[in-house]
Design a protein around this motif. Structure first.
Motif, short mmCIF file in Angstrom:
data_model
loop_
_atom_site.label_atom_id
_atom_site.label_comp_id
_atom_site.label_asym_id
_atom_site.label_seq_id
_atom_site.Cartn_x
_atom_site.Cartn_y
_atom_site.Cartn_z
N VAL A 205 68.50 12.48 98.01
CA VAL A 205 67.08 12.42 97.28
C VAL A 205 67.40 11.69 96.01
CG1 VAL A 205 65.66 14.03 96.45
CG2 VAL A 205 66.65 14.66 98.31
N ILE A 206 66.77 10.82 95.93
CA ILE A 206 66.85 9.75 94.69
C ILE A 206 65.56 10.02 93.59
CG2 ILE A 206 66.76 7.51 94.05
CD1 ILE A 206 68.01 6.30 96.61
N LEU A 207 64.55 10.21 94.28
CA LEU A 207 63.51 10.70 93.23
C LEU A 207 62.24 11.29 93.74
CD1 LEU A 207 62.11 10.01 90.64
CD2 LEU A 207 61.06 7.88 91.96
N ARG A 208 62.06 12.56 93.31
CA ARG A 208 61.19 13.37 93.98
C ARG A 208 59.78 13.29 93.11
NH1 ARG A 208 65.07 17.37 93.15
NH2 ARG A 208 63.96 18.15 91.53
N GLY A 209 58.64 13.30 93.83
CA GLY A 209 57.34 13.03 93.21
C GLY A 209 56.98 14.09 91.85
N ASP A 210 57.46 15.37 92.43
CA ASP A 210 57.10 16.24 91.37
C ASP A 210 57.94 15.99 90.07
OD1 ASP A 210 59.71 17.13 91.98
OD2 ASP A 210 59.13 19.19 92.91
N GLN A 211 59.05 15.24 89.96
CA GLN A 211 59.81 15.22 88.77
C GLN A 211 58.99 14.25 87.94
OE1 GLN A 211 63.52 13.18 91.14
NE2 GLN A 211 64.56 14.62 89.57
N ILE A 212 57.98 13.37 88.38
CA ILE A 212 57.28 12.47 87.59
C ILE A 212 55.99 12.59 87.62
CG2 ILE A 212 59.06 10.65 87.58
CD1 ILE A 212 57.76 9.16 89.56
N ALA A 213 55.37 13.50 88.41
CA ALA A 213 53.95 13.95 88.12
C ALA A 213 53.53 14.46 86.95
CB ALA A 213 53.68 15.19 89.22
N LEU A 214 52.39 13.92 86.51
CA LEU A 214 52.02 14.00 85.23
C LEU A 214 50.92 14.94 84.96
CD1 LEU A 214 51.50 10.11 84.46
CD2 LEU A 214 53.37 11.45 84.15
N SER A 215 50.92 15.79 83.85
CA SER A 215 50.05 16.56 83.48
C SER A 215 49.86 16.43 82.04
CB SER A 215 50.18 18.00 83.94
OG SER A 215 49.04 19.22 83.66
N LEU A 216 49.29 15.64 81.44
CA LEU A 216 48.90 15.31 79.90
C LEU A 216 47.73 15.92 79.28
CD1 LEU A 216 50.12 11.63 79.90
CD2 LEU A 216 51.48 13.85 79.71
N PRO A 217 47.91 16.74 78.37
CA PRO A 217 46.49 17.22 77.77
C PRO A 217 46.10 16.13 76.86
CG PRO A 217 48.58 18.95 77.85
CD PRO A 217 48.95 17.76 78.24
N ILE A 218 44.84 16.02 76.63
CA ILE A 218 44.24 14.88 75.99
C ILE A 218 43.33 15.54 75.08
CG2 ILE A 218 43.12 12.64 75.79
CD1 ILE A 218 45.78 12.23 77.39
N ALA A 219 43.98 15.86 73.67
CA ALA A 219 43.19 16.77 72.72
C ALA A 219 41.85 16.16 72.58
CB ALA A 219 43.99 16.68 71.59
N ALA A 220 41.55 15.04 72.13
CA ALA A 220 40.39 14.31 71.64
C ALA A 220 39.46 14.27 73.10
CB ALA A 220 40.64 12.87 71.79
N THR A 221 39.61 14.70 74.22
CA THR A 221 38.68 14.65 75.17
C THR A 221 38.56 16.12 75.91
OG1 THR A 221 40.31 14.54 77.02
CG2 THR A 221 39.49 12.61 76.21
N ASN A 222 39.46 16.99 75.17
CA ASN A 222 39.33 18.56 75.76
C ASN A 222 39.91 18.69 77.38
OD1 ASN A 222 39.03 20.07 73.43
ND2 ASN A 222 36.67 19.26 73.31
N GLY A 223 40.62 17.76 77.72
CA GLY A 223 40.88 17.76 78.92
C GLY A 223 42.23 17.48 79.38
N THR A 224 42.60 17.11 80.52
CA THR A 224 44.07 17.03 80.98
C THR A 224 43.98 15.90 81.84
OG1 THR A 224 44.68 19.31 80.77
CG2 THR A 224 46.01 17.99 82.13
#
Length: 257
Positions: A205-224
């Motif tokens: 296993v070299i790279l798992r998708g869950d290692q680099i999956a993104l979930s970034l809160p964007i405060a200015a948009t009140n969203g993720t």
């Protein structure tokens, strides 16, 4: 947006740093199935990478530094050679069932930083990834303990499993060269070394998708902002590995807003 892109690239690099440390000989236990997972990773499209792609280039000195640290600060990689690691029912091995390994010898292959005129490493050249491997080992054949050393030439193929969103490495030992072993048993030992490395190491296993999956809160948009790995492409050129990770981006709003 520049900060987001920086985060993405940093995440990819961070995952690769962990994956590179186990690039070919620190993988987990072998799987029951001999079929490699996923499909071979393709080269980038001729027209360029699609939008939402983060690229990372890893050059030869990077891998040299990783391997140097492993051999300097960690135990040498050891792989057992045993009856279970060989498919003795195949025609090539049926006549060799009496060559089971006994307790008098360790029955293992130990990878070395260098030996037999070869330095263990990862080579990025001629559009492929190759790995010369220096080793020593011992085993019992026909009641005699044989100490052996030598080197193997292996290729490493990258594969991507879209269901698991995981990049795997698949080692394929192409040749095994032994030092000073009598011809009577050199062929048997070489085949056992080859089978042990191929079966004990793979898949990696070299790279798992869950290692680099993104979930970034964007405060200015009140969203993720969410990003999942959609596809992976790779190419080897100019003594470097270029890995391209394509993300599928989607935004979600905070509930109640």
């Amino acid at each position: 947006m520049n900060k987001i892109l920086t985060f993405i690239i940093g995440a990819v690099i961070g995952a690769l740093l962990g994956g590179a440390a186990i690039f070919y000989f620190l993988g987990g236990a072998p799987t029951a199935s001999m079929k490699p997972p996923g499909e071979p990773i393709k080269a980038p499209e001729p027209g360029g990478n699609p939008p939402g792609t983060a690229g990372v280039v890893i050059d030869q000195p990077f891998f040299d530094a990783v391997l140097a640290a492993i051999f300097r600060d960690m135990n040498q990689p050891v792989f057992p050679i045993s009856a279970e690691s060989q498919n003795l029912e195949q025609p090539d091995f049926r006549a060799q069932k009496i060559a089971f390994f006994q307790n008098e010898c360790e029955g293992s292959v130990v990878l070395l930083p260098e030996g037999s005129g070869v330095k263990t490493g990862i080579k990025l050249e001629n559009s492929r990834i190759s790995a010369p491997l220096a080793f020593r080992g011992s085993t019992t054949l026909f009641g005699t303990c044989y100490q052996f050393s030598g080197w193997a030439q292996a290729g490493l193929n990258l594969r991507y499993d879209s269901e698991q969103r995981t990049v795997f490495g698949q080692i394929e030992v192409e040749t095994v060269n032994l030092d000073g072993v009598t011809p009577l048993v050199s062929g048997i030992i070489a085949r056992f070394v080859q089978a042990s490395l191929n079966q004990r190491v793979n898949p990696i296993v070299i790279l798992r998708g869950d290692q680099i999956a993104l979930s970034l809160p964007i405060a200015a948009t009140n969203g993720t902002l969410n990003g999942k790995v959609k596809d992976v492409r790779a190419e080897v050129k100019e003594n470097a590995l270029s890995l391209y990770v394509n993300f599928d981006f989607a935004g979600t709003k905070e509930s109640g807003l």
